[in-house]
Design a protein around this motif. Structure first.
Motif, PDB file in Angstrom:
ATOM      1  N   UNK A  47     130.989   4.252 -33.392  1.00  0.00           N
ATOM      2  CA  UNK A  47     132.414   4.168 -33.688  1.00  0.00           C
ATOM      3  C   UNK A  47     133.031   5.514 -34.042  1.00  0.00           C
ATOM      4  N   UNK A  48     132.199   6.445 -34.488  1.00  0.00           N
ATOM      5  CA  UNK A  48     132.700   7.777 -34.853  1.00  0.00           C
ATOM      6  C   UNK A  48     131.831   8.854 -34.225  1.00  0.00           C
ATOM      7  N   UNK A  49     132.496   9.905 -33.792  1.00  0.00           N
ATOM      8  CA  UNK A  49     131.788  11.045 -33.201  1.00  0.00           C
ATOM      9  C   UNK A  49     132.296  12.343 -33.826  1.00  0.00           C
ATOM     10  N   UNK A  50     131.459  13.360 -33.803  1.00  0.00           N
ATOM     11  CA  UNK A  50     131.774  14.638 -34.432  1.00  0.00           C
ATOM     12  C   UNK A  50     131.310  15.758 -33.505  1.00  0.00           C
ATOM     13  N   UNK A  51     132.063  16.853 -33.506  1.00  0.00           N
ATOM     14  CA  UNK A  51     131.746  17.974 -32.628  1.00  0.00           C
ATOM     15  C   UNK A  51     131.954  19.300 -33.346  1.00  0.00           C
ATOM     16  N   UNK A  52     131.161  20.267 -32.975  1.00  0.00           N
ATOM     17  CA  UNK A  52     131.437  21.633 -33.406  1.00  0.00           C
ATOM     18  C   UNK A  52     132.659  22.101 -32.641  1.00  0.00           C
ATOM     19  N   UNK A  53     133.451  22.963 -33.256  1.00  0.00           N
ATOM     20  CA  UNK A  53     134.722  23.363 -32.647  1.00  0.00           C
ATOM     21  C   UNK A  53     134.556  23.949 -31.257  1.00  0.00           C
ATOM     22  N   UNK A  54     133.465  24.666 -31.037  1.00  0.00           N
ATOM     23  CA  UNK A  54     133.294  25.389 -29.774  1.00  0.00           C
ATOM     24  C   UNK A  54     133.094  24.468 -28.574  1.00  0.00           C
ATOM     25  N   UNK A 105     111.508   3.354 -33.064  1.00  0.00           N
ATOM     26  CA  UNK A 105     112.418   3.195 -34.208  1.00  0.00           C
ATOM     27  C   UNK A 105     113.499   2.197 -33.826  1.00  0.00           C
ATOM     28  N   UNK A 106     114.177   1.668 -34.838  1.00  0.00           N
ATOM     29  CA  UNK A 106     115.295   0.760 -34.591  1.00  0.00           C
ATOM     30  C   UNK A 106     116.511   1.619 -34.299  1.00  0.00           C
ATOM     31  N   UNK A 107     116.671   1.931 -33.033  1.00  0.00           N
ATOM     32  CA  UNK A 107     117.650   2.934 -32.603  1.00  0.00           C
ATOM     33  C   UNK A 107     119.056   2.610 -33.102  1.00  0.00           C
ATOM     34  N   UNK A 108     119.422   1.350 -33.067  1.00  0.00           N
ATOM     35  CA  UNK A 108     120.797   0.958 -33.405  1.00  0.00           C
ATOM     36  C   UNK A 108     121.131   1.174 -34.873  1.00  0.00           C
ATOM     37  N   UNK A 109     120.154   1.476 -35.709  1.00  0.00           N
ATOM     38  CA  UNK A 109     120.399   1.725 -37.124  1.00  0.00           C
ATOM     39  C   UNK A 109     120.525   3.210 -37.452  1.00  0.00           C
ATOM     40  N   UNK A 110     120.217   4.049 -36.479  1.00  0.00           N
ATOM     41  CA  UNK A 110     120.194   5.479 -36.722  1.00  0.00           C
ATOM     42  C   UNK A 110     121.438   6.167 -36.177  1.00  0.00           C
ATOM     43  N   UNK A 111     122.002   7.074 -36.982  1.00  0.00           N
ATOM     44  CA  UNK A 111     122.928   8.035 -36.417  1.00  0.00           C
ATOM     45  C   UNK A 111     122.145   8.997 -35.557  1.00  0.00           C
ATOM     46  N   UNK A 112     122.814   9.608 -34.603  1.00  0.00           N
ATOM     47  CA  UNK A 112     122.140  10.517 -33.695  1.00  0.00           C
ATOM     48  C   UNK A 112     122.932  11.812 -33.573  1.00  0.00           C
ATOM     49  N   UNK A 113     122.232  12.872 -33.278  1.00  0.00           N
ATOM     50  CA  UNK A 113     122.893  14.153 -33.126  1.00  0.00           C
ATOM     51  C   UNK A 113     122.265  15.000 -32.045  1.00  0.00           C
ATOM     52  N   UNK A 114     123.075  15.902 -31.533  1.00  0.00           N
ATOM     53  CA  UNK A 114     122.614  16.950 -30.615  1.00  0.00           C
ATOM     54  C   UNK A 114     122.746  18.291 -31.329  1.00  0.00           C
ATOM     55  N   UNK A 172     125.389  10.500 -38.273  1.00  0.00           N
ATOM     56  CA  UNK A 172     125.674  11.482 -37.236  1.00  0.00           C
ATOM     57  C   UNK A 172     126.197  12.779 -37.804  1.00  0.00           C
ATOM     58  N   UNK A 173     125.777  13.087 -39.016  1.00  0.00           N
ATOM     59  CA  UNK A 173     126.262  14.253 -39.742  1.00  0.00           C
ATOM     60  C   UNK A 173     125.847  15.563 -39.086  1.00  0.00           C
ATOM     61  N   UNK A 174     126.593  16.622 -39.431  1.00  0.00           N
ATOM     62  CA  UNK A 174     126.241  17.971 -38.975  1.00  0.00           C
ATOM     63  C   UNK A 174     125.113  18.576 -39.804  1.00  0.00           C
ATOM     64  N   UNK A 175     124.804  17.941 -40.934  1.00  0.00           N
ATOM     65  CA  UNK A 175     123.782  18.471 -41.833  1.00  0.00           C
ATOM     66  C   UNK A 175     122.389  18.184 -41.297  1.00  0.00           C
TER      67      UNK A 175
END
Length: 124
Positions: free
Chosen positions: A56-63, A27-36, A104-107
């Motif tokens: 440029x933006x990152x998101x985390x679960x509170x824990x 896949x064209x990695x640089x076009x995809x948001x990624x999540x754990x 990179x959404x939580x959804x």
């Protein structure tokens, strides 16, 4: 075909650190948001951290805020999760996933591709 391969899991004592990697191909990695995401026995899979296509933006679960850091290297088609100050409740199978919308959404529904997972076990 698209492959996401996680590595870096293992057994660590509470307070220790691990660095997970997710290597992407097909896949064209640089076009995809990624999540754990992670799933502990008996629990539903939950969002842990996400990063936009550009990083440029990152998101985390509170824990995990203040303990985990998500990053990516688009030149290497690889995403990382640095996990510090690990706790027994962080024990789970960790999955990486690719988000077509780049957010990179939580959804979970925005994630098109998923890896097979890597086990992280934190002993007390």
């Amino acid at each position: 075909q698209v492959q996401l391969v996680e590595s870096g899991g293992g057994l660590v004592q509470a307070g220790g650190s691990l660095r997970l990697s997710c290597a992407a191909s097909g896949l064209t990695f640089s076009r995809y948001g990624m999540g754990w995401f992670r799933q502990a026995p008996g629990n539903e899979r939950e969002f842990v951290a996400g990063i936009t296509w550009s990083g440029s933006s990152t998101y985390y679960v509170d824990s995990v805020k203040g303990r985990f850091t998500i990053s990516r290297d688009n030149a290497k088609n690889t995403m990382y999760l640095q996990m510090n100050s690990l706790k027994p409740e962080d024990t789970a199978v960790y999955y990486c996933a690719a988000d077509y919308y780049g957010s990179g959404s939580a959804a979970q529904y925005v994630y098109e591709y998923w890896g097979q997972g890597t086990q992280v076990t934190v002993s007390s």
